[in-house]
Scaffold this motif. Sequence first.
Motif, PDB file in Angstrom:
ATOM      1  N   PRO A  98       2.918  -0.622  45.194  1.00 46.06           N
ATOM      2  CA  PRO A  98       3.006  -1.989  44.665  1.00 46.06           C
ATOM      3  C   PRO A  98       1.771  -2.368  43.857  1.00 46.06           C
ATOM      4  O   PRO A  98       0.672  -1.851  44.077  1.00 46.06           O
ATOM      5  CB  PRO A  98       3.111  -2.835  45.932  1.00 46.06           C
ATOM      6  CG  PRO A  98       2.401  -2.038  46.975  1.00 46.06           C
ATOM      7  CD  PRO A  98       2.657  -0.596  46.646  1.00 46.06           C
ATOM      8  N   ARG A  99       1.969  -3.271  42.927  1.00 44.92           N
ATOM      9  CA  ARG A  99       0.876  -3.871  42.163  1.00 44.92           C
ATOM     10  C   ARG A  99       0.801  -5.349  42.539  1.00 44.92           C
ATOM     11  O   ARG A  99       1.820  -5.956  42.866  1.00 44.92           O
ATOM     12  CB  ARG A  99       1.114  -3.740  40.659  1.00 44.92           C
ATOM     13  CG  ARG A  99       1.293  -2.304  40.188  1.00 44.92           C
ATOM     14  CD  ARG A  99       1.523  -2.244  38.682  1.00 44.92           C
ATOM     15  NE  ARG A  99       2.624  -3.085  38.258  1.00 44.92           N
ATOM     16  CZ  ARG A  99       3.906  -2.737  38.318  1.00 44.92           C
ATOM     17  NH1 ARG A  99       4.237  -1.551  38.820  1.00 44.92           N
ATOM     18  NH2 ARG A  99       4.848  -3.559  37.907  1.00 44.92           N
ATOM     19  N   GLN A 100      -0.384  -5.903  42.461  1.00 45.68           N
ATOM     20  CA  GLN A 100      -0.539  -7.308  42.821  1.00 45.68           C
ATOM     21  C   GLN A 100      -1.325  -8.043  41.746  1.00 45.68           C
ATOM     22  O   GLN A 100      -2.286  -7.502  41.184  1.00 45.68           O
ATOM     23  CB  GLN A 100      -1.228  -7.450  44.181  1.00 45.68           C
ATOM     24  CG  GLN A 100      -1.061  -8.816  44.812  1.00 45.68           C
ATOM     25  CD  GLN A 100      -1.489  -8.815  46.265  1.00 45.68           C
ATOM     26  OE1 GLN A 100      -2.675  -8.916  46.560  1.00 45.68           O
ATOM     27  NE2 GLN A 100      -0.525  -8.717  47.185  1.00 45.68           N
ATOM     28  N   ALA A 101      -0.887  -9.257  41.448  1.00 44.56           N
ATOM     29  CA  ALA A 101      -1.569 -10.058  40.425  1.00 44.56           C
ATOM     30  C   ALA A 101      -1.508 -11.533  40.812  1.00 44.56           C
ATOM     31  O   ALA A 101      -0.532 -11.989  41.415  1.00 44.56           O
ATOM     32  CB  ALA A 101      -0.900  -9.856  39.067  1.00 44.56           C
ATOM     33  N   HIS A 102      -2.567 -12.250  40.477  1.00 46.19           N
ATOM     34  CA  HIS A 102      -2.606 -13.691  40.673  1.00 46.19           C
ATOM     35  C   HIS A 102      -2.211 -14.351  39.352  1.00 46.19           C
ATOM     36  O   HIS A 102      -2.810 -14.087  38.306  1.00 46.19           O
ATOM     37  CB  HIS A 102      -4.004 -14.154  41.091  1.00 46.19           C
ATOM     38  CG  HIS A 102      -4.102 -15.631  41.303  1.00 46.19           C
ATOM     39  ND1 HIS A 102      -3.531 -16.274  42.378  1.00 46.19           N
ATOM     40  CD2 HIS A 102      -4.683 -16.608  40.534  1.00 46.19           C
ATOM     41  CE1 HIS A 102      -3.761 -17.571  42.290  1.00 46.19           C
ATOM     42  NE2 HIS A 102      -4.459 -17.798  41.184  1.00 46.19           N
ATOM     43  N   LEU A 103      -1.203 -15.201  39.395  1.00 47.12           N
ATOM     44  CA  LEU A 103      -0.658 -15.806  38.178  1.00 47.12           C
ATOM     45  C   LEU A 103      -0.767 -17.320  38.258  1.00 47.12           C
ATOM     46  O   LEU A 103      -0.424 -17.925  39.280  1.00 47.12           O
ATOM     47  CB  LEU A 103       0.805 -15.410  37.978  1.00 47.12           C
ATOM     48  CG  LEU A 103       1.135 -13.915  37.979  1.00 47.12           C
ATOM     49  CD1 LEU A 103       2.638 -13.712  37.851  1.00 47.12           C
ATOM     50  CD2 LEU A 103       0.397 -13.200  36.861  1.00 47.12           C
ATOM     51  N   GLU A 104      -1.233 -17.915  37.173  1.00 48.79           N
ATOM     52  CA  GLU A 104      -1.255 -19.372  37.056  1.00 48.79           C
ATOM     53  C   GLU A 104      -0.497 -19.737  35.783  1.00 48.79           C
ATOM     54  O   GLU A 104      -0.886 -19.320  34.682  1.00 48.79           O
ATOM     55  CB  GLU A 104      -2.691 -19.896  36.997  1.00 48.79           C
ATOM     56  CG  GLU A 104      -3.502 -19.595  38.244  1.00 48.79           C
ATOM     57  CD  GLU A 104      -4.920 -20.127  38.155  1.00 48.79           C
ATOM     58  OE1 GLU A 104      -5.196 -20.896  37.203  1.00 48.79           O
ATOM     59  OE2 GLU A 104      -5.738 -19.775  39.019  1.00 48.79           O
ATOM     60  N   THR A 105       0.576 -20.489  35.927  1.00 51.01           N
ATOM     61  CA  THR A 105       1.453 -20.791  34.798  1.00 51.01           C
ATOM     62  C   THR A 105       1.581 -22.288  34.625  1.00 51.01           C
ATOM     63  O   THR A 105       1.894 -23.016  35.577  1.00 51.01           O
ATOM     64  CB  THR A 105       2.856 -20.188  35.015  1.00 51.01           C
ATOM     65  OG1 THR A 105       2.736 -18.799  35.307  1.00 51.01           O
ATOM     66  CG2 THR A 105       3.717 -20.368  33.781  1.00 51.01           C
ATOM     67  N   THR A 106       1.343 -22.752  33.412  1.00 50.97           N
ATOM     68  CA  THR A 106       1.488 -24.165  33.077  1.00 50.97           C
ATOM     69  C   THR A 106       2.704 -24.326  32.164  1.00 50.97           C
ATOM     70  O   THR A 106       2.847 -23.599  31.178  1.00 50.97           O
ATOM     71  CB  THR A 106       0.242 -24.712  32.372  1.00 50.97           C
ATOM     72  OG1 THR A 106      -0.899 -24.531  33.229  1.00 50.97           O
ATOM     73  CG2 THR A 106       0.395 -26.183  32.037  1.00 50.97           C
ATOM     74  N   TYR A 107       3.568 -25.263  32.524  1.00 54.68           N
ATOM     75  CA  TYR A 107       4.767 -25.545  31.727  1.00 54.68           C
ATOM     76  C   TYR A 107       4.525 -26.800  30.892  1.00 54.68           C
ATOM     77  O   TYR A 107       3.964 -27.794  31.382  1.00 54.68           O
ATOM     78  CB  TYR A 107       5.981 -25.738  32.629  1.00 54.68           C
ATOM     79  CG  TYR A 107       6.483 -24.451  33.235  1.00 54.68           C
ATOM     80  CD1 TYR A 107       7.605 -23.806  32.737  1.00 54.68           C
ATOM     81  CD2 TYR A 107       5.820 -23.863  34.323  1.00 54.68           C
ATOM     82  CE1 TYR A 107       8.063 -22.618  33.294  1.00 54.68           C
ATOM     83  CE2 TYR A 107       6.268 -22.682  34.889  1.00 54.68           C
ATOM     84  CZ  TYR A 107       7.391 -22.070  34.367  1.00 54.68           C
ATOM     85  OH  TYR A 107       7.844 -20.894  34.930  1.00 54.68           O
ATOM     86  N   PHE A 108       4.980 -26.756  29.634  1.00 56.07           N
ATOM     87  CA  PHE A 108       4.773 -27.851  28.690  1.00 56.07           C
ATOM     88  C   PHE A 108       6.118 -28.447  28.277  1.00 56.07           C
ATOM     89  O   PHE A 108       7.125 -27.738  28.156  1.00 56.07           O
ATOM     90  CB  PHE A 108       4.043 -27.360  27.441  1.00 56.07           C
ATOM     91  CG  PHE A 108       2.641 -26.884  27.697  1.00 56.07           C
ATOM     92  CD1 PHE A 108       1.559 -27.718  27.450  1.00 56.07           C
ATOM     93  CD2 PHE A 108       2.397 -25.602  28.182  1.00 56.07           C
ATOM     94  CE1 PHE A 108       0.252 -27.280  27.680  1.00 56.07           C
ATOM     95  CE2 PHE A 108       1.102 -25.156  28.419  1.00 56.07           C
ATOM     96  CZ  PHE A 108       0.027 -25.999  28.164  1.00 56.07           C
TER      97      PHE A 108
END
Length: 493
Positions: free
Chosen positions: A29-39
């Motif tokens: 597995p790979r792991q990533a921290h994601l922060e997503t802003t919706y406009f």
Amino acid sequence: MTEVELKFLIDPRDHEALARCAALAGVKPRQAHLETTYFDTAAGELAARGMALRLRRAGERWIEGLKAGESGTGGLHARSEWEHERADPGIDLSLYASTPLATLHDAARLHERLAPVFRVVMTRTSWTVDAHGSRLEVALDVGEVQARGRSSAVSEVEIECIGGEPGGIFDLAARMLEEVRLRPSAVSKAQRGWRLYRAERPVPVKARPAGVGHEATPSAAARQVIAAGLAQLQANEEGLLEATDPEFVHQARIALRRLRAALRMFRDALGAERARAWRDELGDIARALGRSRDWDVFATQTLPAVLAVYGDAGLARALRRQVERQRGAARRQAREALRSRRYAHAILELTRWLSQAEERALPGWQLRKFASRVLRKRHDRLLNRAADPAALTLEERHRLRIEAKRLRYGTDALASLFEAKRITRYLDALSRLQDALGRSNDAATAMRLLQELDPPEPFAAYARGVFAVRARSDPALLRGLVARLRAARPWRG
């Protein structure tokens, strides 16, 4: 490009089972921290057109993206997607000149109206799987949606086709369901974000017209009707699982009945064996919803009316406590059925079929002729059962009510094929007959549920007498309703 993925909800307690499942064995597995802003604009112009514009930070990378198109029935999400790497956290709308974004009103000044509306912060654990010519990504997303100081937890699994045959996502999902509790989800993260932003709570969702056209093929007509039933069912799932409003149970049960009626009506287009198997697969949830609905009606309508006349406040309080215990147990059973592996598998297989363009050759098929033939056959069978209402036993009235429901759901699904005034008149007559039979059935059900309680015998005898009278209904009323239905056939001429 078109993003094709299945989305599931997963209980946090099942994260370890997912990581250990055989379908992902040997894959690192790979792991990533994601922060997503919706406009979007203040008026929600993008959301109203089925679009989501976002900016995602993944480590040191910035990725700007647009999704467009409505989808999600059965957990299958197939939407157009455009993504672009960015050197900085900015939105460049010129990248979407050839997308639906450019069709918005005053698109040239859209950048002046855009603002952040919500964020999704999560940790994504992903596995890449190669299977039968498909390259698939399984992603476990854990985190929360944030909007206006409010937050909502995210715990989802997405299976996306990133290369090869998209149908591979269903095979992989079926394998995973054997070991992991997953529930198909029709709701995207963007939809969750808007709900949070607007502080919206789930509301019961009624059936919407399938809108079948005269030119539809057998499979196309079946898909439209079945997809409409599945959409209503899933739209009421969240409220059924989390809220106490009995209307969620009621509408989910109606959706399920419509769905199973469609599987019966279109069995030649689907294949009789497959249609029967799917009806059986949905049987557990149908029975669980039925029992929950029975106790809801008993608790909120049938029993209170009898207690009000009987006039014993102490007895009323004691019986209400008993009924609420039974009602709560029935609701828990319905929720467990909704979370069950068998239910998830049934929804997955229906969704697989809806995603395909399969056609079954039916010689001489013309949709309106088919609809008239099927509805006329059911209409005649209903009238035969109702030939002498006064002679019907309670069980026979129950069967007649089921026939009336099937006929109503089938007629409603194919209503767009007939002249509007006639079909409206017919559905009204059918609805009135169904309501009369429903009141009789509620009373018969009340007699059965009363036996599961422990009321004093004087009240039990009184209640049985009241329910027995109501269960018999008025034969003259039924005869009049049947005569009205007989005269309102919409397929004449």
